[in-house]
Design an enzyme around this catalytic site. Structure first.
Site, short mmCIF file in Angstrom:
data_model
loop_
_atom_site.label_atom_id
_atom_site.label_comp_id
_atom_site.label_asym_id
_atom_site.label_seq_id
_atom_site.Cartn_x
_atom_site.Cartn_y
_atom_site.Cartn_z
N SER A 73 -15.49 -14.29 23.66
CA SER A 73 -14.67 -14.88 22.60
C SER A 73 -13.40 -14.08 22.39
CB SER A 73 -15.45 -14.92 21.28
OG SER A 73 -16.64 -15.65 21.44
N ASN A 152 -20.49 -24.93 29.16
CA ASN A 152 -21.69 -24.24 28.70
C ASN A 152 -22.84 -25.18 28.38
OD1 ASN A 152 -19.34 -24.42 26.82
ND2 ASN A 152 -20.96 -24.25 25.30
N GLN A 180 -19.07 -18.87 31.54
CA GLN A 180 -20.31 -19.39 32.13
C GLN A 180 -20.30 -19.29 33.66
OE1 GLN A 180 -23.18 -20.59 30.81
NE2 GLN A 180 -22.54 -20.27 28.70
N SER A 200 -17.80 -12.50 30.26
CA SER A 200 -18.62 -11.81 29.27
C SER A 200 -19.89 -11.30 29.95
CB SER A 200 -18.96 -12.80 28.16
OG SER A 200 -19.73 -12.16 27.18
N ALA A 201 -20.16 -10.00 29.79
CA ALA A 201 -21.23 -9.36 30.57
C ALA A 201 -22.62 -9.93 30.30
CB ALA A 201 -21.23 -7.85 30.30
N HIS A 202 -22.87 -10.36 29.05
CA HIS A 202 -24.25 -10.76 28.73
C HIS A 202 -24.66 -12.07 29.39
CE1 HIS A 202 -23.81 -13.89 25.41
NE2 HIS A 202 -22.58 -13.41 25.43
N THR A 238 -11.57 2.50 20.42
CA THR A 238 -12.27 3.38 21.35
C THR A 238 -13.16 2.55 22.27
OG1 THR A 238 -12.19 5.17 19.76
CG2 THR A 238 -13.84 5.37 21.52
N CYS A 326 -23.95 -21.05 20.06
CA CYS A 326 -22.96 -20.83 19.01
C CYS A 326 -22.93 -21.98 18.02
CB CYS A 326 -21.58 -20.65 19.61
SG CYS A 326 -21.57 -19.41 20.87
N1 PLP Z 1 -16.91 -19.36 26.48
C1 PLP Z 1 -18.01 -19.97 26.95
C2 PLP Z 1 -17.86 -21.09 27.92
C3 PLP Z 1 -19.28 -19.56 26.54
O1 PLP Z 1 -20.36 -20.19 27.00
C4 PLP Z 1 -19.38 -18.49 25.62
C5 PLP Z 1 -20.69 -18.05 25.13
O2 PLP Z 1 -21.66 -18.77 25.16
C6 PLP Z 1 -18.20 -17.87 25.17
C7 PLP Z 1 -16.98 -18.34 25.63
C8 PLP Z 1 -18.24 -16.73 24.23
O3 PLP Z 1 -18.71 -15.57 24.84
P1 PLP Z 1 -19.27 -14.37 23.96
O4 PLP Z 1 -20.62 -14.77 23.50
O5 PLP Z 1 -19.32 -13.19 24.87
O6 PLP Z 1 -18.31 -14.18 22.84
#
Ligand code: PLP
Length: 374
Positions: A73, A152, A180, A200-202, A238, A326
């Protein structure tokens, strides 16, 4: 089966043990602030630069074009706001789509309140942006096109090369939210011709709370967070050293093992889809079957309430989702599903299963048997 069956890799993934082991020393042994002048600080500065090189190598860019952030995000916010603020004299118009993640949608809403103008492109019933509509939406004051790499909810992978070509022909900057996609499909920013890309790493077996943004070196971009000089002044604060190490390691592993993992995930996905079709007559699989994230299955169970199904699945230890994590808890139908033509009722009957590298066929069989039962 008493263990959890995790079929929600689109929401997040477990940190790979190898990644975790690589991260741990940076919490309590090599914990120096990368801005400090003494050994354990300087050393961590080097660790971050090495991670930057590793990330750059995977997506084929210059390390100077990578900025570490706190999540996908934030990367999207930095890209959209940073690019629009820095290019105000060129114009105030952004083109995006109706199926973007809230990280893009809500950033656009904020930019709109600040006087920028946004065009939201329609998608067809498989979730593809209509390229003619994109061409027609371009104006003299269009600064930025922001189209997600892969959706997503329904997993549709956009024609990024073609969109990037259109952007280039019209001298427009192109950002893609690849949160994604990164870790699941091959990404070469040079070949794709994108100007900016978020990850995004997760989402690829790395830690939560760390992301990255690629920004091509000739793109004008402003910082959106004030503070210290970290990340060349582009992203103050940091650095999350352990997180950055984890992101780079997870990315390296994801691409080293991509073909092998995707082969297995695709087999399982196709098997799951076949089983759904065979066992439940009143179902539709949404999205495109070919240009699709390997692990994604988005299915409408006509006349059923997805929330009820999800709660029942949870009772049996099965994790899946409706829409994106989300937006869970919202009482509105998913705007992605209505954008591809589903009625609100159909949208409320839709579930996303997203498979990962650790899922096995027996878990799918068990899930199908529980779905039948409930
Ligand atoms: N963009 C997409 C297409 C996503 O699927 C997600 C999270 O599900 C995000 C952005 C946001 O990523 P983060 O959860 O690391 O903020």
């Amino acid at each position: 089966m008493s263990k959890i069956i995790y079929l929600d890799h689109g929401a997040t993934t477990a940190v790979d043990e190898r990644v975790l082991n690589k991260m741990i020393p940076y919490f309590n042994i090599s914990y120096g602030n990368p801005s400090s002048m003494y050994g354990i600080g300087r050393q961590n500065k080097m660790v971050i630069e090495r991670a930057r090189q590793e990330v750059a190598k995977v997506i084929n860019c210059n390390p100077k074009e990578i900025y570490f952030t706190s999540c996908g995000s934030e990367s999207d916010n930095l890209a959209l706001k940073g690019i629009m603020y820095a290019n105000k004299e060129k114009g105030k118009h952004i083109i995006t789509s109706k199926v973007e993640h809230p990280a893009i949608m809500n950033t656009c809403a904020t930019l709109k309140r600040q006087g920028f103008d946004i065009t939201y492109l329609n998608v067809n019933k498989e979730g593809f942006v209509k390229l003619d509509e994109l061409r027609n939406a371009i104006r003299n004051d269009t600064v930025l096109i922001s189209i997600m790499f892969a959706n997503n909810e329904i997993g549709t992978i956009q024609n990024i090369m073609e969109i990037s070509k259109i952007a280039k022909e019209n001298n427009i900057i192109f950002h893609t939210d690849a949160v994604q996609a990164v870790g699941n499909i091959k990404i070469d920013v040079q070949k794709l011709g994108v100007d900016s890309l978020s990850m995004s790493a997760h989402k690829f077996y790395g830690p939560k709370g760390v992301g990255a943004l690629y920004v091509k070196n000739d793109i004008n971009i402003d910082r959106i967070q004030d503070g210290g000089h970290q990340e060349k002044g582009m992203r103050s604060g940091t650095e999350n050293v352990a997180g950055i190490v984890g992101l780079a390691e997870a990315l390296k592993i994801a691409y080293k093992e991509l073909d092998e993992n995707n082969k297995k995930i695709l087999e399982n996905r196709n098997y799951f889809i076949e089983e759904i079709k065979e066992n439940f007559k009143e179902t539709t699989i949404n999205g495109n079957l070919e240009h699709r994230l390997p692990g994604n299955i988005n299915v409408t169970f006509k006349g059923k309430d997805s929330l009820e199904i999800l709660l029942k699945l949870d009772e049996y230890g099965i994790c899946a989702s409706s829409g994106s994590a989300c937006s869970t808890g919202e009482d509105k139908p998913s705007y992605v599903l209505t954008a591809i033509g589903l009625s609100p009722e159909e949208a409320f009957s839709t579930i996303r299963f997203s498979l990962g590298k650790e899922n096995i066929k027996e878990e799918i069989d068990y899930t199908i048997s529980i779905l039948s039962k409930i």
